[in-house]
Design a protein around this motif. Structure first.
Motif, PDB file in Angstrom:
ATOM      1  N   HIS A  93       0.848  -1.194   0.000  1.00 32.09           N
ATOM      2  CA  HIS A  93       0.000   0.000   0.000  1.00 32.09           C
ATOM      3  C   HIS A  93       0.879   1.236   0.000  1.00 32.09           C
ATOM      4  N   ILE A  94       0.716   2.084  -1.022  1.00 30.43           N
ATOM      5  CA  ILE A  94       1.501   3.314  -1.134  1.00 30.43           C
ATOM      6  C   ILE A  94       0.558   4.500  -0.959  1.00 30.43           C
ATOM      7  N   ALA A  95       0.694   5.190   0.160  1.00 33.92           N
ATOM      8  CA  ALA A  95      -0.133   6.365   0.413  1.00 33.92           C
ATOM      9  C   ALA A  95       0.357   7.570  -0.380  1.00 33.92           C
ATOM     10  N   ALA A  96       1.662   7.640  -0.614  1.00 29.32           N
ATOM     11  CA  ALA A  96       2.249   8.771  -1.329  1.00 29.32           C
ATOM     12  C   ALA A  96       3.648   8.387  -1.790  1.00 29.32           C
ATOM     13  N   THR A  97       4.168   9.182  -2.708  1.00 30.42           N
ATOM     14  CA  THR A  97       5.502   8.959  -3.264  1.00 30.42           C
ATOM     15  C   THR A  97       6.339  10.213  -3.042  1.00 30.42           C
ATOM     16  N   LEU A  98       7.553  10.029  -2.545  1.00 29.86           N
ATOM     17  CA  LEU A  98       8.467  11.137  -2.291  1.00 29.86           C
ATOM     18  C   LEU A  98       9.670  11.004  -3.214  1.00 29.86           C
ATOM     19  N   VAL A  99       9.825  11.969  -4.123  1.00 27.52           N
ATOM     20  CA  VAL A  99      10.984  12.023  -5.007  1.00 27.52           C
ATOM     21  C   VAL A  99      11.965  13.021  -4.405  1.00 27.52           C
ATOM     22  N   THR A 100      13.154  12.553  -4.043  1.00 26.91           N
ATOM     23  CA  THR A 100      14.090  13.375  -3.288  1.00 26.91           C
ATOM     24  C   THR A 100      15.202  13.919  -4.184  1.00 26.91           C
ATOM     25  N   LEU A 101      15.568  15.176  -3.930  1.00 31.44           N
ATOM     26  CA  LEU A 101      16.596  15.870  -4.705  1.00 31.44           C
ATOM     27  C   LEU A 101      17.656  16.356  -3.721  1.00 31.44           C
ATOM     28  N   HIS A 102      18.874  15.840  -3.864  1.00 31.07           N
ATOM     29  CA  HIS A 102      19.881  15.974  -2.817  1.00 31.07           C
ATOM     30  C   HIS A 102      20.616  17.315  -2.839  1.00 31.07           C
ATOM     31  N   PRO A 103      21.397  17.596  -1.780  1.00 40.08           N
ATOM     32  CA  PRO A 103      22.160  18.853  -1.699  1.00 40.08           C
ATOM     33  C   PRO A 103      23.257  18.964  -2.758  1.00 40.08           C
ATOM     34  N   LEU A 104      23.966  20.091  -2.703  1.00 38.90           N
ATOM     35  CA  LEU A 104      24.930  20.485  -3.721  1.00 38.90           C
ATOM     36  C   LEU A 104      26.025  19.442  -3.941  1.00 38.90           C
ATOM     37  N   PRO A 105      26.145  18.910  -5.159  1.00 33.56           N
ATOM     38  CA  PRO A 105      27.165  17.888  -5.434  1.00 33.56           C
ATOM     39  C   PRO A 105      28.589  18.363  -5.148  1.00 33.56           C
ATOM     40  N   THR A 106      28.889  19.613  -5.449  1.00 29.44           N
ATOM     41  CA  THR A 106      30.242  20.113  -5.259  1.00 29.44           C
ATOM     42  C   THR A 106      30.573  20.360  -3.788  1.00 29.44           C
ATOM     43  N   ALA A 107      29.591  20.216  -2.910  1.00 27.75           N
ATOM     44  CA  ALA A 107      29.815  20.327  -1.469  1.00 27.75           C
ATOM     45  C   ALA A 107      29.568  18.995  -0.763  1.00 27.75           C
ATOM     46  N   GLY A 108      29.561  17.910  -1.536  1.00 25.92           N
ATOM     47  CA  GLY A 108      29.405  16.584  -0.948  1.00 25.92           C
ATOM     48  C   GLY A 108      28.001  16.036  -0.920  1.00 25.92           C
ATOM     49  N   GLY A 109      27.038  16.724  -1.541  1.00 26.16           N
ATOM     50  CA  GLY A 109      25.678  16.213  -1.560  1.00 26.16           C
ATOM     51  C   GLY A 109      25.540  15.026  -2.494  1.00 26.16           C
ATOM     52  N   PHE A 110      24.756  14.022  -2.060  1.00 27.03           N
ATOM     53  CA  PHE A 110      24.490  12.838  -2.875  1.00 27.03           C
ATOM     54  C   PHE A 110      23.261  12.133  -2.341  1.00 27.03           C
ATOM     55  N   MET A 111      22.883  11.017  -2.976  1.00 23.45           N
ATOM     56  CA  MET A 111      21.639  10.353  -2.596  1.00 23.45           C
ATOM     57  C   MET A 111      21.662   9.785  -1.189  1.00 23.45           C
ATOM     58  N   ASP A 112      22.861   9.692  -0.581  1.00 21.39           N
ATOM     59  CA  ASP A 112      22.983   9.225   0.796  1.00 21.39           C
ATOM     60  C   ASP A 112      23.100  10.368   1.790  1.00 21.39           C
ATOM     61  N   SER A 113      22.942  11.615   1.370  1.00 20.21           N
ATOM     62  CA  SER A 113      22.890  12.708   2.344  1.00 20.21           C
ATOM     63  C   SER A 113      21.847  12.348   3.400  1.00 20.21           C
ATOM     64  N   HIS A 114      22.177  12.569   4.668  1.00 24.53           N
ATOM     65  CA  HIS A 114      21.549  11.776   5.725  1.00 24.53           C
ATOM     66  C   HIS A 114      20.031  11.893   5.816  1.00 24.53           C
ATOM     67  N   ILE A 115      19.445  13.057   5.621  1.00 23.82           N
ATOM     68  CA  ILE A 115      17.987  13.152   5.714  1.00 23.82           C
ATOM     69  C   ILE A 115      17.333  12.327   4.611  1.00 23.82           C
ATOM     70  N   ILE A 116      17.906  12.357   3.415  1.00 22.62           N
ATOM     71  CA  ILE A 116      17.354  11.593   2.299  1.00 22.62           C
ATOM     72  C   ILE A 116      17.528  10.093   2.541  1.00 22.62           C
ATOM     73  N   ARG A 117      18.701   9.698   3.009  1.00 23.26           N
ATOM     74  CA  ARG A 117      18.928   8.279   3.324  1.00 23.26           C
ATOM     75  C   ARG A 117      17.958   7.804   4.400  1.00 23.26           C
ATOM     76  N   LYS A 118      17.736   8.617   5.421  1.00 21.36           N
ATOM     77  CA  LYS A 118      16.848   8.217   6.516  1.00 21.36           C
ATOM     78  C   LYS A 118      15.386   8.211   6.089  1.00 21.36           C
ATOM     79  N   ALA A 119      15.016   9.107   5.180  1.00 21.78           N
ATOM     80  CA  ALA A 119      13.653   9.061   4.639  1.00 21.78           C
ATOM     81  C   ALA A 119      13.411   7.724   3.946  1.00 21.78           C
ATOM     82  N   ALA A 120      14.381   7.298   3.132  1.00 15.47           N
ATOM     83  CA  ALA A 120      14.244   6.019   2.428  1.00 15.47           C
ATOM     84  C   ALA A 120      14.295   4.843   3.396  1.00 15.47           C
ATOM     85  N   ALA A 121      15.064   4.984   4.468  1.00 13.95           N
ATOM     86  CA  ALA A 121      15.220   3.893   5.425  1.00 13.95           C
ATOM     87  C   ALA A 121      13.996   3.726   6.320  1.00 13.95           C
ATOM     88  N   ARG A 122      13.237   4.787   6.530  1.00 14.39           N
ATOM     89  CA  ARG A 122      12.168   4.746   7.534  1.00 14.39           C
ATOM     90  C   ARG A 122      10.746   4.891   6.991  1.00 14.39           C
TER      91      ARG A 122
END
Length: 244
Positions: A39-68
């Motif tokens: 059952h999918i109540a909603a879908t969250l498409v995440t866009l990460h922080p600045l790549p040149t400052a270390g942002g990526f798909m594992d930036s912690h809020i995004i990783r934790k959203a996917a984990a939880r």
């Protein structure tokens, strides 16, 4: 026995490594995390922080959203590396597009969402990701967009004002102690969009470090996407007095 949900906690979900294909010929790497219940109540498409400052798909809020959130709130979470960005999942082809070519990365993600038939789609940008959201999110069929620590560096006043009168919900989550845009200035910049849902987080900082700030951010997300499941449990499995 239940255990406290902490930074490294990964709750049950159906996780799939995916690839996105941009219209200019690049392959981006990502992950789709779905509720095990189906059952999918909603879908969250995440866009990460600045790549040149270390942002990526594992930036912690995004990783934790996917984990939880698939387990806690029946929310599907799509995360991916923008062009030229690497993470343990792999490296997306291409090179940093200065917040312009990432328009094509977002479009590839939305094509994937459409092909999979994922419902009730929201964007969640964090920092640089909010710029891509503001500049290009209106091009897509979304329910709304969440702006986490928006710096408003690349998005112009005209691009911001274009959201005024739009049926899609726009939520700006502003840390009180942000490094780039604090609440007083943010209120002035967002004045052109009277419909914006303006959330000021006392004590919040741009990087949202610590479990208390993570919990607050994820709760604000769920309050828009699936409020019926609030408050979010703090343990897994939830205690009998907690939801789910």
């Amino acid at each position: 026995m239940s255990e406290a949900i902490r930074g490294a906690t990964e709750l049950p979900a159906t996780r799939e490594n995916i690839e996105l294909h941009t219209s200019d010929g690049f392959t981006l790497v990502g992950e789709l995390s779905l509720p095990e219940s189906g059952h999918i109540a909603a879908t969250l498409v995440t866009l990460h922080p600045l790549p040149t400052a270390g942002g990526f798909m594992d930036s912690h809020i995004i990783r934790k959203a996917a984990a939880r959130l698939p387990a806690l709130a029946d929310i599907a979470v799509l995360r991916f590396n923008f062009r030229g960005v690497s993470s343990p999942r792999g490296t997306s082809e291409g090179s940093f597009g200065e917040g312009k070519l990432e328009q094509l990365d977002l479009a590839a993600a939305m094509d994937f969402v459409r092909e999979r038939g994922l419902p009730n789609v929201w964007l969640m940008g964090w920092s640089f990701g909010t710029e891509v959201t503001l500049k290009f999110g209106r091009e897509h069929p979304i329910t709304g967009a969440i702006l986490l620590s928006p710096p408003l560096h690349r998005a112009s006043d005209d691009e911001l004002a274009a959201w005024a009168g739009d049926d899609r919900r726009l939520v700006a989550i502003i840390p009180e102690l942000d490094d780039y845009l604090r609440p007083e200035e943010a209120a002035k910049r967002f004045a052109s969009v009277p419909e914006v849902e303006f959330v000021v987080v006392e004590g919040g900082k741009h990087l949202w470090v610590g479990e208390a700030q993570t919990y607050r951010v994820l709760s604000e997300v769920v309050a828009r996407l699936n409020p019926m499941v609030l408050p979010l449990p703090r343990t897994w499995p939830p205690e009998p007095s907690q939801p789910r």
